[in-house]
Design a protein around this motif. Structure first.
Motif, short mmCIF file in Angstrom:
data_model
loop_
_atom_site.label_atom_id
_atom_site.label_comp_id
_atom_site.label_asym_id
_atom_site.label_seq_id
_atom_site.Cartn_x
_atom_site.Cartn_y
_atom_site.Cartn_z
N ARG A 1 0.81 -1.29 0.03
CA ARG A 1 -0.04 -0.21 -0.02
C ARG A 1 0.99 1.38 -0.07
O ARG A 1 1.95 1.41 0.66
N ALA A 2 0.53 2.09 -0.82
CA ALA A 2 1.23 3.71 -0.86
C ALA A 2 0.51 4.62 -0.30
O ALA A 2 -0.60 4.95 -0.75
N GLY A 3 0.80 5.39 0.56
CA GLY A 3 0.25 6.62 0.91
C GLY A 3 0.49 7.79 0.10
O GLY A 3 1.04 7.59 -1.19
N TRP A 4 -0.21 9.01 0.38
CA TRP A 4 -0.11 10.16 -0.44
C TRP A 4 1.25 10.60 -1.00
O TRP A 4 1.64 10.94 -1.90
N SER A 5 2.26 10.39 0.22
CA SER A 5 3.72 10.78 -0.09
C SER A 5 4.25 10.15 -1.14
O SER A 5 4.93 10.54 -1.96
N ARG A 6 4.26 8.78 -1.11
CA ARG A 6 4.82 7.87 -1.97
C ARG A 6 4.03 8.13 -3.63
O ARG A 6 4.83 7.99 -4.62
N TRP A 7 2.85 8.33 -3.50
CA TRP A 7 2.26 8.78 -4.78
C TRP A 7 2.75 10.12 -5.34
O TRP A 7 2.83 10.22 -6.62
N LEU A 8 2.89 11.05 -4.51
CA LEU A 8 3.63 12.32 -5.04
C LEU A 8 4.87 12.02 -5.41
O LEU A 8 5.23 12.50 -6.59
N ALA A 9 5.63 11.11 -4.88
CA ALA A 9 7.08 10.80 -5.37
C ALA A 9 6.90 10.20 -6.86
O ALA A 9 7.91 10.62 -7.55
N ILE A 10 5.94 9.29 -7.08
CA ILE A 10 5.61 8.56 -8.22
C ILE A 10 5.58 9.84 -9.23
O ILE A 10 5.82 9.86 -10.39
N GLY A 11 4.58 10.54 -8.98
CA GLY A 11 4.09 11.66 -9.96
C GLY A 11 5.17 12.41 -10.34
O GLY A 11 5.21 13.18 -11.27
N GLY A 12 6.06 13.05 -9.14
CA GLY A 12 7.11 13.90 -9.31
C GLY A 12 7.99 13.27 -10.24
O GLY A 12 8.93 14.06 -11.10
N GLY A 13 8.40 12.32 -9.93
CA GLY A 13 9.70 11.45 -10.65
C GLY A 13 9.11 11.24 -12.22
O GLY A 13 10.09 11.49 -13.08
N LEU A 14 8.00 10.94 -12.49
CA LEU A 14 7.66 10.80 -13.84
C LEU A 14 7.42 12.14 -14.44
O LEU A 14 7.75 12.23 -15.93
N ALA A 15 7.09 13.27 -13.73
CA ALA A 15 7.18 14.39 -14.51
C ALA A 15 8.69 14.86 -14.66
O ALA A 15 8.81 15.48 -15.78
N GLY A 16 9.45 14.67 -13.85
CA GLY A 16 10.69 15.02 -13.96
C GLY A 16 11.41 14.24 -15.07
O GLY A 16 12.21 14.78 -15.93
N MET A 17 11.05 13.02 -15.33
CA MET A 17 11.52 12.25 -16.45
C MET A 17 11.06 13.02 -17.77
O MET A 17 11.96 12.96 -18.71
N GLY A 18 9.62 13.25 -17.92
CA GLY A 18 9.19 14.05 -18.77
C GLY A 18 9.95 15.36 -19.46
O GLY A 18 10.18 15.47 -20.50
N LEU A 19 10.21 16.22 -18.31
CA LEU A 19 11.08 17.10 -18.63
C LEU A 19 12.38 16.82 -19.11
O LEU A 19 13.03 17.53 -19.96
N LEU A 20 13.25 15.73 -18.48
CA LEU A 20 14.33 15.68 -18.83
C LEU A 20 14.48 15.21 -20.17
O LEU A 20 15.56 15.26 -20.81
N LEU A 21 13.55 14.25 -20.73
CA LEU A 21 13.72 14.00 -21.99
C LEU A 21 12.92 14.73 -23.11
O LEU A 21 12.75 14.33 -24.15
N SER A 22 12.62 15.98 -22.60
CA SER A 22 11.84 16.74 -23.58
C SER A 22 12.75 17.26 -24.47
O SER A 22 12.26 18.15 -25.38
N GLY A 23 14.12 17.27 -24.39
CA GLY A 23 14.95 17.88 -25.43
C GLY A 23 15.64 19.12 -24.94
O GLY A 23 15.15 19.74 -23.98
N GLY A 24 16.20 19.81 -25.95
CA GLY A 24 16.86 21.04 -25.54
C GLY A 24 18.20 21.15 -25.00
O GLY A 24 18.60 22.31 -24.84
N GLY A 25 18.61 19.92 -24.71
CA GLY A 25 20.17 20.07 -24.23
C GLY A 25 21.15 19.86 -25.04
O GLY A 25 20.82 19.98 -26.30
N SER A 26 22.49 19.85 -24.89
CA SER A 26 23.60 20.00 -25.59
C SER A 26 23.76 18.61 -26.54
O SER A 26 24.29 18.66 -27.49
N VAL A 27 23.22 17.65 -25.73
CA VAL A 27 23.28 16.19 -26.14
C VAL A 27 22.00 15.79 -26.50
O VAL A 27 21.02 15.67 -25.86
N PRO A 28 21.67 15.44 -27.85
CA PRO A 28 20.38 15.02 -28.24
C PRO A 28 20.07 13.66 -27.55
O PRO A 28 20.85 12.88 -27.26
#
Length: 299
Positions: free
Chosen positions: A120-147
């Motif tokens: 079972r996951a509490g709200w904090s762990r669901w927050l971590a999952i959402g934040g991690g997935l959002a961070g991955m989306g930004l990280l892979l959105s492009g725009g860096g010096s290495v394609p």
């Protein structure tokens, strides 16, 4: 390891130092590559000697390890895939980006526990999952010096594989660390070879190149890679995942610091840095949401 060292304090210090080393692991990889040794050979150079040394130890002590080998091989398949894909990814893409994608591991570990183990996951762990997935989306959105490239995909998959391997280590705590580490090193080398052949452009190193790389390869294998991996496997039997994950964050800090100084050509964009902050924050929330007390296990 002496029984008196089976304490949470000693295990915590050992894991922190091991993680700090892994934050600099990319440096010898890139150094061997700069010698003209192309493809995934640098990964093989660093890991195959370790596998051979541990294999020799297992043969000498075969009776003790024989009954554990099937499960050790199972662990090695997943941890070797995680470690191998992470290592190869460091050669093909941005060092910081691949490391951060790998460090989504706590998120995948939580999802594995929810789906497979009924956790079972509490709200904090669901927050971590959402934040991690959002961070991955930004990280892979492009725009860096290495394609974006195949190395990023390897970094992503490596975290998933490592999370599964870590769960198996926890499940089969009786497996000797030497057996698990040997399996991981061997699988890492085999996966690196297979990946290099599939991606293409991989040529056999020349004798002068081998002679130049061998000193670094042997020093890293025997004095850094084997000891630190043995420490991590051993500590997983003593520390709860929360504390272990928090201590392993030392790798991210050292990677970001060293790569920012030594690899200015791989500088990330502001959007990517935003993703990095979200991923690190998500990992911190996740590991702090799990128990951090030491186990009463002296494996």
């Amino acid at each position: 390891m002496p029984e008196k060292w089976h304490t949470p304090t000693f295990a915590s210090v050992a894991v922190f130092l091991a993680a700090a080393f892994w934050g600099l692991y990319w440096i010898p990889l890139r150094y061997i590559e700069d010698l003209g040794i192309n493809g995934t050979w640098p990964v093989i150079f660093l890991n195959l000697p370790a596998a051979m040394a541990l294999g020799g130890y297992l043969l000498v002590n075969w009776e003790r390890h024989r009954r554990h080998m099937p499960r050790a091989i199972l662990i090695g398949i997943f941890t070797g895939a995680g470690y191998g894909l992470f290592s190869v990814g460091l050669l093909y893409s941005s060092v910081v980006r691949v490391t951060l994608l790998f460090y989504l591991t706590p998120i995948w570990g939580t999802l594995i526990g929810i789906v497979w183990l009924g956790d079972r996951a509490g709200w904090s762990r669901w927050l971590a999952i959402g934040g991690g997935l959002a961070g991955m989306g930004l990280l892979l959105s492009g725009g860096g010096s290495v394609p974006l490239n195949i190395g990023d995909l390897m970094g992503f998959v490596s975290g998933v594989a490592w999370a599964i391997g870590g769960a198996l280590v926890m499940r089969y705590g009786e497996i000797p660390v030497a057996a698990s580490t040997f399996s991981q090193m061997l699988m890492t080398s085999l996966l690196a070879l297979l990946t290099g052949l599939l991606v293409g452009g991989m040529t056999a190193p020349t004798l002068p190149q081998i002679a130049s790389a061998l000193p670094v390869s042997l020093v890293m294998a025997f004095f850094m890679i084997i000891p630190t991996l043995l420490v991590v496997f051993w500590a997983q039997k003593i520390l709860f995942p929360g504390r272990l994950g928090l201590l392993m964050m030392a790798e991210v800090m050292l990677t970001v610091l060293s790569a920012s100084i030594l690899l200015p050509e791989e500088a990330m964009s502001l959007v990517e840095w935003g993703g990095a902050i979200l991923i690190v924050g998500a990992c911190l929330i996740e590991v702090l949401a799990t128990p951090s007390d030491a186990k009463n296990t002296h494996a």
